[in-house]
Motif scaffolding. Structure first.
Motif, PDB file in Angstrom:
ATOM      1  N   ASP A  61       0.927  -0.893  -0.012  1.00 31.75           N
ATOM      2  CA  ASP A  61       0.162   0.198  -0.128  1.00 31.75           C
ATOM      3  C   ASP A  61       0.932   1.383   0.106  1.00 31.75           C
ATOM      4  OD1 ASP A  61      -2.464  -1.588   2.534  1.00 31.75           O
ATOM      5  OD2 ASP A  61      -2.134  -1.282  -0.068  1.00 31.75           O
ATOM      6  N   VAL A  96       2.648   4.885   0.704  1.00 33.80           N
ATOM      7  CA  VAL A  96       2.023   5.808   2.517  1.00 33.80           C
ATOM      8  C   VAL A  96       2.417   7.020   1.667  1.00 33.80           C
ATOM      9  CG1 VAL A  96       3.508   6.079   4.447  1.00 33.80           C
ATOM     10  CG2 VAL A  96       3.108   3.524   3.279  1.00 33.80           C
ATOM     11  N   TYR A 114      -0.230  11.752   1.125  1.00 28.60           N
ATOM     12  CA  TYR A 114      -0.212  10.816   2.096  1.00 28.60           C
ATOM     13  C   TYR A 114      -1.959  10.492   1.953  1.00 28.60           C
ATOM     14  CZ  TYR A 114       3.891  14.076   3.137  1.00 28.60           C
ATOM     15  OH  TYR A 114       4.805  14.256   3.790  1.00 28.60           O
ATOM     16  N   THR A 115      -1.378   9.030   2.027  1.00 28.73           N
ATOM     17  CA  THR A 115      -2.244   8.183   3.381  1.00 28.73           C
ATOM     18  C   THR A 115      -3.318   8.567   4.118  1.00 28.73           C
ATOM     19  OG1 THR A 115      -3.209   5.450   3.010  1.00 28.73           O
ATOM     20  CG2 THR A 115      -1.777   6.354   4.192  1.00 28.73           C
ATOM     21  N   ASP A 116      -4.571   9.025   4.743  1.00 30.62           N
ATOM     22  CA  ASP A 116      -4.922   8.824   5.136  1.00 30.62           C
ATOM     23  C   ASP A 116      -4.380   9.007   6.730  1.00 30.62           C
ATOM     24  OD1 ASP A 116      -8.341   9.604   4.176  1.00 30.62           O
ATOM     25  OD2 ASP A 116      -6.758  10.632   3.805  1.00 30.62           O
ATOM     26  N   SER A 117      -4.285   7.519   6.843  1.00 34.76           N
ATOM     27  CA  SER A 117      -3.549   7.451   8.292  1.00 34.76           C
ATOM     28  C   SER A 117      -2.457   8.286   8.767  1.00 34.76           C
ATOM     29  CB  SER A 117      -3.351   5.547   8.306  1.00 34.76           C
ATOM     30  OG  SER A 117      -2.610   5.582   7.203  1.00 34.76           O
ATOM     31  N   VAL A 118      -1.695   8.488   7.984  1.00 37.76           N
ATOM     32  CA  VAL A 118      -0.137   8.800   8.320  1.00 37.76           C
ATOM     33  C   VAL A 118      -0.513  10.146   8.114  1.00 37.76           C
ATOM     34  CG1 VAL A 118       1.082   6.914   7.347  1.00 37.76           C
ATOM     35  CG2 VAL A 118       0.878   9.112   6.130  1.00 37.76           C
ATOM     36  N   LYS A 119      -1.377  11.183   7.640  1.00 36.55           N
ATOM     37  CA  LYS A 119      -1.221  12.058   7.902  1.00 36.55           C
ATOM     38  C   LYS A 119      -1.343  13.265   8.341  1.00 36.55           C
ATOM     39  CE  LYS A 119      -4.499  12.784   3.604  1.00 36.55           C
ATOM     40  NZ  LYS A 119      -5.980  13.299   3.212  1.00 36.55           N
ATOM     41  N   ARG A 141       1.749  13.046  10.357  1.00 38.01           N
ATOM     42  CA  ARG A 141       2.525  12.131  11.319  1.00 38.01           C
ATOM     43  C   ARG A 141       4.154  11.356  10.399  1.00 38.01           C
ATOM     44  NH1 ARG A 141       2.107   6.835  13.344  1.00 38.01           N
ATOM     45  NH2 ARG A 141       0.234   6.717  11.434  1.00 38.01           N
ATOM     46  N   LYS A 174       2.656   4.186  15.912  1.00 38.81           N
ATOM     47  CA  LYS A 174       1.105   3.789  16.412  1.00 38.81           C
ATOM     48  C   LYS A 174       2.316   1.786  16.116  1.00 38.81           C
ATOM     49  CE  LYS A 174      -2.148   6.723  15.328  1.00 38.81           C
ATOM     50  NZ  LYS A 174      -3.247   7.389  14.545  1.00 38.81           N
ATOM     51  N   GLU A 216       0.142  -0.680  14.515  1.00 36.00           N
ATOM     52  CA  GLU A 216       0.158  -0.334  13.198  1.00 36.00           C
ATOM     53  C   GLU A 216       0.947  -0.171  12.235  1.00 36.00           C
ATOM     54  OE1 GLU A 216      -1.631   0.879  15.540  1.00 36.00           O
ATOM     55  OE2 GLU A 216      -3.095   2.770  15.128  1.00 36.00           O
ATOM     56  N   ASP A 217       1.979   0.571  12.548  1.00 31.73           N
ATOM     57  CA  ASP A 217       2.320   1.545  11.300  1.00 31.73           C
ATOM     58  C   ASP A 217       3.591   0.208  11.663  1.00 31.73           C
ATOM     59  OD1 ASP A 217       2.507   4.742  13.318  1.00 31.73           O
ATOM     60  OD2 ASP A 217       1.688   3.883  11.340  1.00 31.73           O
TER      61      ASP A 217
END
Length: 119
Positions: A46, A48, A59-64, A66, A86, A88-89
């Protein structure tokens, strides 16, 4: 073909930081985009973050907020600064460089670097 070479992975506690580096070789003026991707065993790879030759970032939403992608053309290197990590990273992170020439394109992947976030 010389594949990009990633470095900077490792183990860190939640909330910690890491900076990944990806050094590549080739025609810098023909690089259209560079990006970081991640993949867990058995899962798809995926995106990043990506950065174009013009400096546009994605940026994918989960890392915006950060992660920050940047590049140093003089060093032929693209970076991924990862803060507030996190669990999950946790994944293997891969660098991709995409060249665009007049009549063909070229895409090369690095070998991957492991990032583990755990207490």
């Amino acid at each position: 073909q010389v594949h990009p070479v990633e470095s900077g992975g490792g183990s860190v506690q939640p909330g910690g930081s890491l900076r990944l580096s990806c050094k590549y070789s080739g025609d810098i003026e023909k690089v259209a985009s560079m990006g970081w991707y991640r993949q867990a065993p058995g899962n798809q790879r995926d995106v990043v973050a990506t950065i174009t030759n013009g400096g546009t970032t994605y940026y994918t939403d989960s890392v915006k907020g950060r992660f920050t992608i940047s590049r140093d053309n003089a060093k032929s290197t693209v970076y991924l600064q990862m803060n507030s990590l996190k669990p999950e990273d946790t994944d293997v992170y891969y660098c991709n460089v995409f060249w665009k020439y007049d009549d063909y394109t070229r895409s090369l992947w690095g070998q991957g670097t492991q990032v583990t976030v755990s207490s």
